[in-house]
Design a protein around this motif. Structure first.
Motif, PDB file in Angstrom:
ATOM      1  N   GLN A 288       0.835  -1.199   0.000  1.00  0.00           N
ATOM      2  CA  GLN A 288       0.000   0.000   0.000  1.00  0.00           C
ATOM      3  C   GLN A 288       0.867   1.245   0.000  1.00  0.00           C
ATOM      4  OE1 GLN A 288      -3.131  -1.169  -0.732  1.00  0.00           O
ATOM      5  NE2 GLN A 288      -4.035   0.042   0.876  1.00  0.00           N
ATOM      6  N   ARG A 289       1.876   1.229   0.863  1.00  0.00           N
ATOM      7  CA  ARG A 289       2.723   2.420   0.997  1.00  0.00           C
ATOM      8  C   ARG A 289       3.502   2.709  -0.263  1.00  0.00           C
ATOM      9  NH1 ARG A 289       7.087   3.745   3.437  1.00  0.00           N
ATOM     10  NH2 ARG A 289       7.659   1.628   4.046  1.00  0.00           N
TER      11      ARG A 289
ATOM     12  N   HIS B  45       5.848  -2.597 -13.313  1.00  0.00           N
ATOM     13  CA  HIS B  45       6.318  -1.245 -13.612  1.00  0.00           C
ATOM     14  C   HIS B  45       6.898  -0.579 -12.382  1.00  0.00           C
ATOM     15  CE1 HIS B  45       5.391   3.168 -13.879  1.00  0.00           C
ATOM     16  NE2 HIS B  45       6.226   2.994 -14.865  1.00  0.00           N
TER      17      HIS B  45
ATOM     18  N   ASP C 254     -41.273 -25.759  14.862  1.00  0.00           N
ATOM     19  CA  ASP C 254     -41.965 -26.841  14.147  1.00  0.00           C
ATOM     20  C   ASP C 254     -42.547 -27.840  15.135  1.00  0.00           C
ATOM     21  OD1 ASP C 254     -41.224 -25.660  11.862  1.00  0.00           O
ATOM     22  OD2 ASP C 254     -39.636 -27.083  11.361  1.00  0.00           O
TER      23      ASP C 254
ATOM     24  N   LEU D   8     -45.662 -26.791  17.049  1.00  0.00           N
ATOM     25  CA  LEU D   8     -46.899 -26.844  16.258  1.00  0.00           C
ATOM     26  C   LEU D   8     -47.399 -28.282  16.147  1.00  0.00           C
ATOM     27  CD1 LEU D   8     -45.934 -24.202  13.592  1.00  0.00           C
ATOM     28  CD2 LEU D   8     -47.969 -24.143  15.028  1.00  0.00           C
ATOM     29  N   ASP D   9     -46.430 -29.209  15.976  1.00  0.00           N
ATOM     30  CA  ASP D   9     -46.823 -30.617  15.897  1.00  0.00           C
ATOM     31  C   ASP D   9     -47.610 -31.036  17.136  1.00  0.00           C
ATOM     32  OD1 ASP D   9     -46.005 -31.467  13.479  1.00  0.00           O
ATOM     33  OD2 ASP D   9     -44.052 -32.178  14.134  1.00  0.00           O
TER      34      ASP D   9
ATOM     35  N   ASP E  51     -51.006 -29.723  17.303  1.00  0.00           N
ATOM     36  CA  ASP E  51     -51.891 -30.407  16.351  1.00  0.00           C
ATOM     37  C   ASP E  51     -52.341 -31.761  16.896  1.00  0.00           C
ATOM     38  OD1 ASP E  51     -52.170 -28.557  14.416  1.00  0.00           O
ATOM     39  OD2 ASP E  51     -50.434 -29.210  13.259  1.00  0.00           O
TER      40      ASP E  51
ATOM     41  N   SER F  16     -56.094 -33.136  17.679  1.00  0.00           N
ATOM     42  CA  SER F  16     -56.710 -34.277  16.985  1.00  0.00           C
ATOM     43  C   SER F  16     -57.286 -35.301  17.944  1.00  0.00           C
ATOM     44  CB  SER F  16     -55.676 -34.932  16.070  1.00  0.00           C
ATOM     45  OG  SER F  16     -54.639 -35.471  16.866  1.00  0.00           O
TER      46      SER F  16
ATOM     47  N   ASP G 236      -4.201   5.947 -14.338  1.00  0.00           N
ATOM     48  CA  ASP G 236      -2.753   6.170 -14.242  1.00  0.00           C
ATOM     49  C   ASP G 236      -2.138   6.487 -15.587  1.00  0.00           C
ATOM     50  OD1 ASP G 236      -2.194   3.668 -11.684  1.00  0.00           O
ATOM     51  OD2 ASP G 236      -2.466   5.831 -11.548  1.00  0.00           O
TER      52      ASP G 236
ATOM     53  N   ASN H 260       2.121   5.819 -17.106  1.00  0.00           N
ATOM     54  CA  ASN H 260       2.492   4.727 -16.209  1.00  0.00           C
ATOM     55  C   ASN H 260       3.366   3.668 -16.877  1.00  0.00           C
ATOM     56  OD1 ASN H 260       0.535   3.809 -17.879  1.00  0.00           O
ATOM     57  ND2 ASN H 260      -0.675   2.770 -16.321  1.00  0.00           N
ATOM     58  N   GLU H 261       4.053   4.059 -17.942  1.00  0.00           N
ATOM     59  CA  GLU H 261       4.965   3.120 -18.583  1.00  0.00           C
ATOM     60  C   GLU H 261       6.356   3.719 -18.625  1.00  0.00           C
ATOM     61  OE1 GLU H 261       3.462   2.257 -22.409  1.00  0.00           O
ATOM     62  OE2 GLU H 261       1.747   1.131 -21.665  1.00  0.00           O
TER      63      GLU H 261
ATOM     64  N   TYR I 144      -8.484   8.018   0.878  1.00  0.00           N
ATOM     65  CA  TYR I 144      -8.040   6.825   1.616  1.00  0.00           C
ATOM     66  C   TYR I 144      -6.750   6.278   1.023  1.00  0.00           C
ATOM     67  CZ  TYR I 144      -7.983   2.000   3.248  1.00  0.00           C
ATOM     68  OH  TYR I 144      -7.599   0.804   3.784  1.00  0.00           O
TER      69      TYR I 144
ATOM     70  N   GLN J  19      -3.005   5.846   2.759  1.00  0.00           N
ATOM     71  CA  GLN J  19      -2.263   4.586   2.777  1.00  0.00           C
ATOM     72  C   GLN J  19      -0.871   4.793   2.216  1.00  0.00           C
ATOM     73  OE1 GLN J  19      -4.165   2.511   4.728  1.00  0.00           O
ATOM     74  NE2 GLN J  19      -3.980   0.859   3.279  1.00  0.00           N
ATOM     75  N   ARG J  20      -0.778   5.498   1.116  1.00  0.00           N
ATOM     76  CA  ARG J  20       0.508   5.686   0.461  1.00  0.00           C
ATOM     77  C   ARG J  20       1.462   6.504   1.314  1.00  0.00           C
ATOM     78  NH1 ARG J  20       2.474   8.401  -3.436  1.00  0.00           N
ATOM     79  NH2 ARG J  20       0.646   9.689  -3.816  1.00  0.00           N
TER      80      ARG J  20
ATOM     81  N   HIS K 284       1.895  13.634  13.679  1.00  0.00           N
ATOM     82  CA  HIS K 284       3.345  13.512  13.517  1.00  0.00           C
ATOM     83  C   HIS K 284       3.733  13.456  12.050  1.00  0.00           C
ATOM     84  CE1 HIS K 284       6.963  10.822  13.172  1.00  0.00           C
ATOM     85  NE2 HIS K 284       7.432  11.830  13.851  1.00  0.00           N
TER      86      HIS K 284
ATOM     87  N   MET L 117     -36.091 -17.791   4.306  1.00  0.00           N
ATOM     88  CA  MET L 117     -37.002 -17.627   5.439  1.00  0.00           C
ATOM     89  C   MET L 117     -38.345 -18.256   5.119  1.00  0.00           C
ATOM     90  SD  MET L 117     -35.684 -15.903   7.893  1.00  0.00           S
ATOM     91  CE  MET L 117     -37.062 -15.161   8.707  1.00  0.00           C
TER      92      MET L 117
ATOM     93  N   TYR M  87     -38.807 -22.017   5.524  1.00  0.00           N
ATOM     94  CA  TYR M  87     -39.135 -22.525   6.859  1.00  0.00           C
ATOM     95  C   TYR M  87     -40.615 -22.382   7.126  1.00  0.00           C
ATOM     96  CZ  TYR M  87     -34.292 -23.120   7.929  1.00  0.00           C
ATOM     97  OH  TYR M  87     -33.012 -23.553   7.924  1.00  0.00           O
TER      98      TYR M  87
ATOM     99  N   ASP N 296     -43.616 -25.357   7.842  1.00  0.00           N
ATOM    100  CA  ASP N 296     -44.612 -25.457   8.917  1.00  0.00           C
ATOM    101  C   ASP N 296     -45.973 -25.831   8.358  1.00  0.00           C
ATOM    102  OD1 ASP N 296     -42.681 -24.734  10.632  1.00  0.00           O
ATOM    103  OD2 ASP N 296     -43.363 -22.677  10.891  1.00  0.00           O
TER     104      ASP N 296
ATOM    105  N   LEU O  69     -46.489 -29.502   7.280  1.00  0.00           N
ATOM    106  CA  LEU O  69     -46.685 -30.455   8.373  1.00  0.00           C
ATOM    107  C   LEU O  69     -48.123 -30.362   8.898  1.00  0.00           C
ATOM    108  CD1 LEU O  69     -43.267 -30.006  10.114  1.00  0.00           C
ATOM    109  CD2 LEU O  69     -44.207 -32.166   9.311  1.00  0.00           C
ATOM    110  N   ASP O  70     -48.625 -29.152   8.949  1.00  0.00           N
ATOM    111  CA  ASP O  70     -50.021 -28.991   9.393  1.00  0.00           C
ATOM    112  C   ASP O  70     -50.961 -29.809   8.534  1.00  0.00           C
ATOM    113  OD1 ASP O  70     -49.935 -27.418  11.585  1.00  0.00           O
ATOM    114  OD2 ASP O  70     -50.184 -25.527  10.515  1.00  0.00           O
TER     115      ASP O  70
ATOM    116  N   ASP P  13     -50.773 -33.497   9.109  1.00  0.00           N
ATOM    117  CA  ASP P  13     -51.408 -33.893  10.374  1.00  0.00           C
ATOM    118  C   ASP P  13     -52.926 -33.929  10.248  1.00  0.00           C
ATOM    119  OD1 ASP P  13     -49.247 -34.432  11.906  1.00  0.00           O
ATOM    120  OD2 ASP P  13     -49.051 -32.394  12.680  1.00  0.00           O
TER     121      ASP P  13
ATOM    122  N   SER Q  67     -55.547 -37.055  10.708  1.00  0.00           N
ATOM    123  CA  SER Q  67     -56.591 -37.065  11.739  1.00  0.00           C
ATOM    124  C   SER Q  67     -57.951 -37.412  11.167  1.00  0.00           C
ATOM    125  CB  SER Q  67     -56.638 -35.718  12.447  1.00  0.00           C
ATOM    126  OG  SER Q  67     -57.055 -34.722  11.525  1.00  0.00           O
TER     127      SER Q  67
END
Lengths: 329, 329
Positions: A153-154, A164, A316, A319-320, A323, A327, B57, B72-73, B149, B153-154, B164, B309, B312, B316, B319-320, B323, B327
């Motif tokens: 970086q420096r 180069h 999960d 809920l089972d 249920d 039932s 550059d 830069n060459e 930035y 760095q440089r 300083h 999300m 999931y 649920d 499964l309901d 079930d 029943s």
């Protein structure tokens, strides 16, 4: 030639630098010029080593009782010592017309070339030995890679311009060596045949380049083209470093970091073997502690993640149950 | 004084640089020395501007037919032109003992000081005007912050050492100015009272420092302490830049980037107002495209997250159903 303030002689001055290596009293290219400067001025001091913090900007520093001059304050230790009237070799030279420009050239072009060659050009093997050989391998390796990145970086090196920039760095070093070789001629020192801080800075650079870099180094081979510089460096090295320790007796002892007891006079070239173990224990403790914190943070993150996942799973199951409860009614 | 290869005169040379500002033909501190060098050599060229890629550059570059020399060459355009025998002012000076060290001092200490002052010291207002005033505000601001930035760095500036480092940068610039003031004396040029590339580099630095930096700038005030440097700069500015355009007629036209048609001779100080709009459209298209990609990537990430999300939640529900199916049997 030098001015030493009388009342400070009562307390000894200690230079704290990085460890010796490659036959040099201290192998770090920032510490060595300070060492040479004090030797050129025949200024008595004790040498002490500190390898615990390889990336500290404060090292090298000079201390005596309550007085301390750090590397990263007030333009460096040499300038501090001049300003505080402790030791000044440069009083007659600073008005010389090329004093400033040669100082700039050594501190920028040559310093950058050596930094590049130490950390990037030679795959960093020498730099690793100088700074990280006392640390355990994973920690040292990580700090080393961090420093290599920082150096790139420096120096403004990116993947695109790497070649180069390397050419430019070597080209500038080459013409700088040529100019300094012309300036030196057959004299013993750069200015007026009398020692100055620029001799210390240049000599530090040359000695690290000649001794710490491998034979395959491009920078080193460019320097070797100038016989008078090599002669100048070897001659001063013999006078200041190797004969100095025997002629001045017990004043120039090398001791480890201040927390360990003194061991008496020792030759520059022998490496103190029992001391690195004691330092290693302290460093290992510090870094083991840091490693433990890191692992603990990792574990915590993993646990958090699992618990978040787990709450979905248990959602999960709940809920089972509900249920099934319904039932059977 | 200058050597121009005869066969190239048939095709005009074009210098592509960054836009003019602050009463300077090009306000960028990297482009201006090249401009001055060609003027000192009385080398005919056309000046062209390119503001599309502020962090490129390659700019400034010189082209003529199929020949092109990028920034830069090969150590820069001036060195390329010397090597290719097109224009060389330095042939007699390069053996001068302080030539190399003064070149090093200007290219390291003074260049770093100006970079610092432009981007950090004066809050970057001048740098923003020079490089980013043609871009739309959010894009320009982001690129500007990125460059600040990169500059820090440089120059090795961190939060801890910022003060300083700043002191060190200003101190070095101050003694560099002192040394150059002594070297210049009452001459018209730095070396042998004849123009060289170092005059071009130094003059570029001085003109940007005097004209582009605000009055509150520390660096500028340090430079103003040396009357002979200020006189030297103003005199050469008048000779090369302001009288040059009127005395050499239609050869020294300023035209925008090569994709737009020529508009005829124009005075240095007038800013081409219709041309920035055309450039802006091209830049805006590029950056709008990049912004669209970025937003698309963001949306995709958000959608992925939602679908996970949702996976999931639908788990649920399934499964309901099962079930309830059981029943009723």
């Amino acid at each position: 030639m030098e001015q030493v303030v009388g009342e400070r002689e009562a307390e000894e001055f200690t230079v704290v630098a990085r460890k010796p290596y490659f036959g040099l009293p201290t192998a770090c290219p920032i510490c060595l010029p300070l060492f040479i400067y004090l030797k050129l001025a025949h200024f008595p001091f004790r040498l002490s080593f500190n390898s615990i913090f390889p990336d500290s900007d404060q090292i090298p520093y000079v201390e005596s009782g309550t007085y301390v001059a750090y590397n990263n304050e007030n333009s460096g230790v040499v300038e501090c010592l001049k300003k505080d009237g402790i030791v000044d070799l440069d009083s007659e030279f600073q008005s010389a017309p090329d004093w400033v420009s040669i100082q700039a050239m050594i501190n920028s072009w040559l310093a950058d070339a050596l930094t590049y060659e130490l950390w990037v050009g030679t795959d960093g093997r020498s730099a690793y030995k100088i700074y990280y050989s006392d640390l355990s391998w994973p920690i040292g390796k990580v700090l080393f890679l961090k420093q290599v990145y920082s150096v790139k970086q420096r120096l403004g090196i990116t993947k695109d311009n790497a070649e180069h920039r390397e050419d430019e760095i070597y080209r500038r070093a080459k013409i700088a060596y040529g100019a300094l070789s012309t300036k030196l001629g057959e004299q013993n020192f750069l200015f007026d045949d009398r020692p100055s801080s620029l001799d210390a800075t240049f000599l530090g650079h040359v000695l690290v380049t000649l001794h710490a870099l491998p034979d395959t180094s491009v920078l080193r081979s460019k320097l070797l083209e100038h016989d008078n510089i090599v002669r100048y460096a070897e001659k001063l090295k013999t006078e200041l470093i190797e004969s100095g320790s025997s002629s001045s007796g017990p004043q120039f002892r090398s001791v480890p970091s201040s927390s360990t007891p003194r061991k008496g006079p020792s030759n520059w070239s022998s490496k103190p073997k029992s001391k690195p173990k004691r330092e290693k224990t302290e460093e290992e403790k510090t870094f083991k502690r840091r490693a433990k914190y890191f692992l603990a943070a990792q574990l915590l993150a993993v646990l958090l993640f699992l618990s978040v996942m787990g709450s979905y799973d248990s959602g999960d199951l709940e809920l089972d149950d509900e249920d099934e409860g319904i039932s059977f009614n």
